[in-house]
Enzyme design. Structure first.
Site, PDB file in Angstrom:
ATOM      1  N   CYS A 113       0.816  -1.219   0.000  1.00 53.24           N
ATOM      2  CA  CYS A 113       0.000   0.000   0.000  1.00 53.24           C
ATOM      3  C   CYS A 113       0.849   1.268   0.000  1.00 53.24           C
ATOM      4  O   CYS A 113       1.924   1.306   0.556  1.00 53.24           O
ATOM      5  CB  CYS A 113      -0.868   0.014   1.250  1.00 53.24           C
ATOM      6  N   ARG A 152       5.422  -0.309  -5.719  1.00 49.30           N
ATOM      7  CA  ARG A 152       5.292  -1.138  -4.508  1.00 49.30           C
ATOM      8  C   ARG A 152       4.279  -2.259  -4.686  1.00 49.30           C
ATOM      9  O   ARG A 152       4.211  -3.179  -3.889  1.00 49.30           O
ATOM     10  CB  ARG A 152       4.897  -0.252  -3.322  1.00 49.30           C
ATOM     11  N   TRP A 206      -3.038  -2.809  -1.386  1.00 46.84           N
ATOM     12  CA  TRP A 206      -2.709  -4.215  -1.685  1.00 46.84           C
ATOM     13  C   TRP A 206      -3.554  -5.021  -0.707  1.00 46.84           C
ATOM     14  O   TRP A 206      -3.368  -4.917   0.506  1.00 46.84           O
ATOM     15  CB  TRP A 206      -1.223  -4.461  -1.448  1.00 46.84           C
ATOM     16  N   ASN A 265      -2.187   2.281   6.140  1.00 46.62           N
ATOM     17  CA  ASN A 265      -1.324   1.121   5.858  1.00 46.62           C
ATOM     18  C   ASN A 265      -1.158   0.372   7.169  1.00 46.62           C
ATOM     19  O   ASN A 265      -0.990   0.984   8.219  1.00 46.62           O
ATOM     20  CB  ASN A 265       0.059   1.570   5.352  1.00 46.62           C
ATOM     21  N   GLY A 266      -1.132  -0.969   7.082  1.00 47.65           N
ATOM     22  CA  GLY A 266      -0.911  -1.780   8.284  1.00 47.65           C
ATOM     23  C   GLY A 266      -2.061  -2.759   8.471  1.00 47.65           C
ATOM     24  O   GLY A 266      -2.908  -2.912   7.596  1.00 47.65           O
ATOM     25  N   GLU A 272      16.442 -19.329  -5.282  1.00 40.95           N
ATOM     26  CA  GLU A 272      16.110 -18.057  -5.926  1.00 40.95           C
ATOM     27  C   GLU A 272      15.517 -18.295  -7.308  1.00 40.95           C
ATOM     28  O   GLU A 272      14.553 -17.635  -7.711  1.00 40.95           O
ATOM     29  CB  GLU A 272      17.357 -17.174  -5.996  1.00 40.95           C
ATOM     30  N   LYS A 328      11.819 -17.111  -8.566  1.00 38.77           N
ATOM     31  CA  LYS A 328      11.634 -16.301  -9.779  1.00 38.77           C
ATOM     32  C   LYS A 328      10.617 -16.938 -10.722  1.00 38.77           C
ATOM     33  O   LYS A 328       9.738 -16.273 -11.264  1.00 38.77           O
ATOM     34  CB  LYS A 328      12.973 -16.129 -10.499  1.00 38.77           C
ATOM     35  N   GLU A 354       7.171 -16.555  -9.296  1.00 41.73           N
ATOM     36  CA  GLU A 354       6.699 -15.165  -9.343  1.00 41.73           C
ATOM     37  C   GLU A 354       6.347 -14.738 -10.754  1.00 41.73           C
ATOM     38  O   GLU A 354       5.390 -14.026 -10.973  1.00 41.73           O
ATOM     39  CB  GLU A 354       7.806 -14.235  -8.822  1.00 41.73           C
ATOM     40  N   HIS A 403      16.044 -38.459  -1.257  1.00 45.13           N
ATOM     41  CA  HIS A 403      15.314 -38.741  -0.010  1.00 45.13           C
ATOM     42  C   HIS A 403      13.844 -38.341  -0.116  1.00 45.13           C
ATOM     43  O   HIS A 403      13.235 -37.940   0.881  1.00 45.13           O
ATOM     44  CB  HIS A 403      15.989 -37.994   1.152  1.00 45.13           C
ATOM     45  N   LYS A 405       5.797  -5.062  -4.160  1.00 41.87           N
ATOM     46  CA  LYS A 405       7.252  -4.848  -4.168  1.00 41.87           C
ATOM     47  C   LYS A 405       7.787  -4.687  -2.755  1.00 41.87           C
ATOM     48  O   LYS A 405       8.884  -5.113  -2.456  1.00 41.87           O
ATOM     49  CB  LYS A 405       7.595  -3.589  -4.972  1.00 41.87           C
TER      50      LYS A 405
HETATM   51  C1  AGP Z   1      11.571 -11.187  -4.581  1.00 43.50           C
HETATM   52  O1  AGP Z   1      11.509 -11.388  -6.000  1.00 43.50           O
HETATM   53  C2  AGP Z   1      10.227 -10.869  -3.997  1.00 43.50           C
HETATM   54  N1  AGP Z   1       9.675  -9.720  -4.598  1.00 43.50           N
HETATM   55  C3  AGP Z   1      10.216 -10.861  -2.497  1.00 43.50           C
HETATM   56  O2  AGP Z   1      10.529 -12.170  -2.080  1.00 43.50           O
HETATM   57  C4  AGP Z   1      11.192  -9.900  -1.789  1.00 43.50           C
HETATM   58  O3  AGP Z   1      12.517 -10.340  -1.966  1.00 43.50           O
HETATM   59  C5  AGP Z   1      10.878  -9.918  -0.288  1.00 43.50           C
HETATM   60  O4  AGP Z   1       9.562  -9.458  -0.120  1.00 43.50           O
HETATM   61  C6  AGP Z   1      11.843  -9.065   0.542  1.00 43.50           C
HETATM   62  O5  AGP Z   1      11.750  -7.725   0.130  1.00 43.50           O
HETATM   63  P1  AGP Z   1      12.916  -6.701   0.586  1.00 43.50           P
HETATM   64  O6  AGP Z   1      14.196  -7.204  -0.018  1.00 43.50           O
HETATM   65  O7  AGP Z   1      12.492  -5.381   0.050  1.00 43.50           O
HETATM   66  O8  AGP Z   1      12.958  -6.745   2.097  1.00 43.50           O
END
Ligand code: AGP
Length: 607
Positions: free
Chosen positions: A2, A27, A73, A99-100, A480, A484, A487, A503, A602
């Site tokens: 948000c 964001r 969001w 926000n929150g 990672e 990706k 996502e 295993h 974001k």
């Molecule tokens: C990564 O591709 C994601 N967007 C997400 O996992 C991100 O890395 C995570 O939310 C942490 O965000 P930050 O690095 O801004 O703390």
């Protein structure tokens, strides 16, 4: 996550609010809205979709020099106009953006409903304007303060009163807010990026503080009414307005930028002659470093993966016990905070609530936390007070790419410093320093010669399941890569340490199952080859990320992607690149929203 913007001044509020929302779009959000102060009440317009949609819907808005706006969001309640912010009280003369998360929303909604309030949304936020109305007896600030006495949870909020057009009331507890102080005007936002084009003079609210913002300035007070001295700071960050610079997507730009972003992260920090690194922002003497007996990295998502790669490097090179922690797990585990431990809070945005909460817990118990952060002046950077800035430049795409390579780079610099206060020799230190200094050109070389990415995409894009494997330094990279692909392409996938596959996860393999094996040459190469044979024996499609020149390994692969040779602890910086490209091009092939994938934000500023 948000975004909040508020304006009070002599100019038209609407353009300031809309431009501010645009600056916060990166964001991630799914609806937006604006409220303008009018004598006959609040003028409200909300929409599901993008800020561009909202701009089309406010063309007939009235003139106003007081307003608040929000990008939401979804947390409590679906993505609907009714759930979009701002929210108003029953009279339509009070509007709030927030926000929150209000954790006791259910009880508060029941209490207010019993008093005759009719809720028009499913949100937790809507309790705020009703509570403020409930306590309004002339003084808007006191009404907000008393309303917040009911609240359990986190908030960054701005309240607008049609009957008090000379003020905006702001409050913070756990969700950042900054007040920009201009000439005869003020801009309030959840992120300095929305303020900096109007003024660089800002006041950062701290937790459990209220502020009354007017055209003549700001006064800040605690909830108990104690007035606080104004701590005006100057934003020195260059929030250059991120643009795609001719790329189709921000993610493509940010992948391509990595030679430059890694170079910026290294700039002035590698001492090749002394085989060492310099990270002045840590404000740690060699004696301090030599006293560190264990290192714990704290992060979420990609930042957690970077922390894992860093922890492995610290143990391998500095021989100091190190581990990576997922912030949300660590925070709620009643963690043991030892005084000889050094904690590293890793975050691109510097606003991630889970990481912020974890570092707060560490500091509460007397722990030492350093930030490894990209956004200058962000909440985590400020909460740590010391640390390493990544200097990656704005990362706009929700899926993190250049931040990962810069985070790992920063952690490798720290590793070298730590190791040189211990047994690492000058000669070995010089070798590591040279390896780090050569990374930008190695990254550039790979990006100029990415190899058969299209063949890898063809193998995964219609898959029901993809398995990523890696050993040692390559396991965080496999994690990672799986993140990706999830996502960007929404394909079910997971990552395992390659030795763990037999295993259980091997049960998932059948003819044609894509297996992406991250295996740059290291001391586990022979074991990795054995694992590859196990994969091939099940008829799976083997995609291997290998070191250029390792023809034996390449021959085993259905798709072989070569990366430049580097030291094993440096290998995540190059072996992650093909995984970023595979995810990007697979998402593209599937028509996904590359820069703003579904459900993602974001910066996740809620726990
Ligand atoms: C990564 O591709 C994601 N967007 C997400 O996992 C991100 O890395 C995570 O939310 C942490 O965000 P930050 O690095 O801004 O703390």
């Amino acid at each position: 996550m948000c975004g909040i913007v508020g304006y009070i001044g002599s100019r038209q509020a609407l353009p300031v609010l809309l431009e501010g929302l645009s600056r916060l779009e990166y964001r991630g959000y799914d609806s937006a809205g604006v409220a303008l102060g009018q004598a006959d009440g609040v003028w409200l317009q909300r929409t599901v979709g993008r800020v561009a949609d909202l701009k089309r819907e406010v063309r007939q808005a009235p003139a106003a020099s007081l307003g608040i706006a929000h990008t939401r969001w979804a947390t409590h309640g679906g993505v609907t106009v009714a759930n979009a912010h701002p929210h108003t009280d029953a009279t339509g003369r009070i509007a709030v953006v927030h926000n929150g998360i209000i954790e006791n929303m259910t009880a508060l909604r029941a209490m207010l409903t019993a008093e005759g309030v009719v809720f028009r949304s499913e949100t937790d936020t809507e309790v705020l304007p009703h509570l403020i109305r409930r306590h309004l007896q002339g003084d808007p600030v006191d009404a907000v303060r008393r309303a917040l006495e009911h609240i359990r949870g986190t908030y960054g909020l701005v309240a607008l009163f049609a009957d008090h057009p000379d003020v905006l009331v702001v409050a913070r507890n756990g969700s950042p807010l900054v007040v920009g102080m201009g000439d005869g005007e003020a801009v309030i936002a959840s992120d300095p990026q929305a303020v900096v084009e109007h003024t660089r003079r800002v006041v950062y609210l701290q937790d459990r503080e209220l502020a009354v913002v007017s055209t003549s300035g700001v006064d800040v007070r605690r909830f108990d009414g104690t007035m606080l001295d104004l701590n005006v700071e100057l934003i020195d960050a260059d929030y250059d307005v991120a643009n795609r610079e001719g790329f189709t997507h921000f993610m493509a730009k940010e992948i391509a930028e990595q030679p430059r972003s890694v170079r910026r992260c290294l700039r002035g920090r590698v001492d090749a002659d002394e085989g060492n690194a310099r990270l002045g922002g840590l404000q740690l003497s060699n004696r301090d470093l030599a006293a560190v007996q264990r290192v714990i990295t704290i992060g979420c998502g990609t930042s957690y993966h970077a922390g894992m790669a860093g922890a492995l490097a610290i143990e391998a090179l500095a021989r100091v016990p190190a581990r990576a922690e997922i912030a949300s797990e660590f925070r709620h585990r009643h963690p043991i905070i030892l005084r000889d431990a050094l904690f590293l809070a890793i975050s691109q945005s510097g606003e991630t609530a889970d990481t912020l909460a974890a570092l707060g817990e560490i500091q509460l118990k007397g722990g030492e936390v350093m930030g490894v952060v990209n956004v200058v002046g962000s909440t985590i950077a400020r909460a740590c007070g010391r640390g390493v800035y990544l200097h990656s430049g704005p990362e706009v795409a929700v899926a993190s790419t250049k931040a990962f390579t810069s985070q790992v780079t920063a952690l490798l610099l720290f590793t070298l410093m730590l190791a040189r206060t211990r047994d690492l020799s000058l000669t070995r230190g010089q070798e590591v320093a040279r390896a780090l200094a050569s990374v930008p050109e190695k990254v550039a070389h790979y990006l100029d010669h990415p190899g058969p990415i299209d063949a890898a995409v063809a193998a995964v894009k219609d898959a029901r399941y993809v398995l990523f494997l890696g050993r040692g330094f390559s396991f965080p990279v496999a994690l990672e890569g799986a993140l990706k692909l999830k996502e960007l392409a929404y394909i079910p996938c997971e990552a395992y340490p390659a030795g763990e596959m037999k295993h259980g996860p091997i049960a998932m393999l059948e003819a044609g199952t894509p297996v992406i094996f991250v295996a740059p040459t290291d001391d586990q190469r022979d074991k990795a080859i054995s694992n590859m044979m196990e994969v091939k024996a099940r008829g799976a499609t083997l995609i291997v990320i290998h070191t250029a020149g390792d023809d034996e390994m390449a021959a085993l692969a259905d798709v072989a992607i070569a990366v430049p040779p580097v030291l094993d602890l440096v290998s995540p910086l190059v072996s992650v690149l093909p995984l970023q490209l595979i995810a990007f091009h697979t998402g593209l092939a599937l028509g996904r929203d590359i820069d703003k994938p579904r459900n993602l934000a974001k910066s996740v500023t809620v726990e």
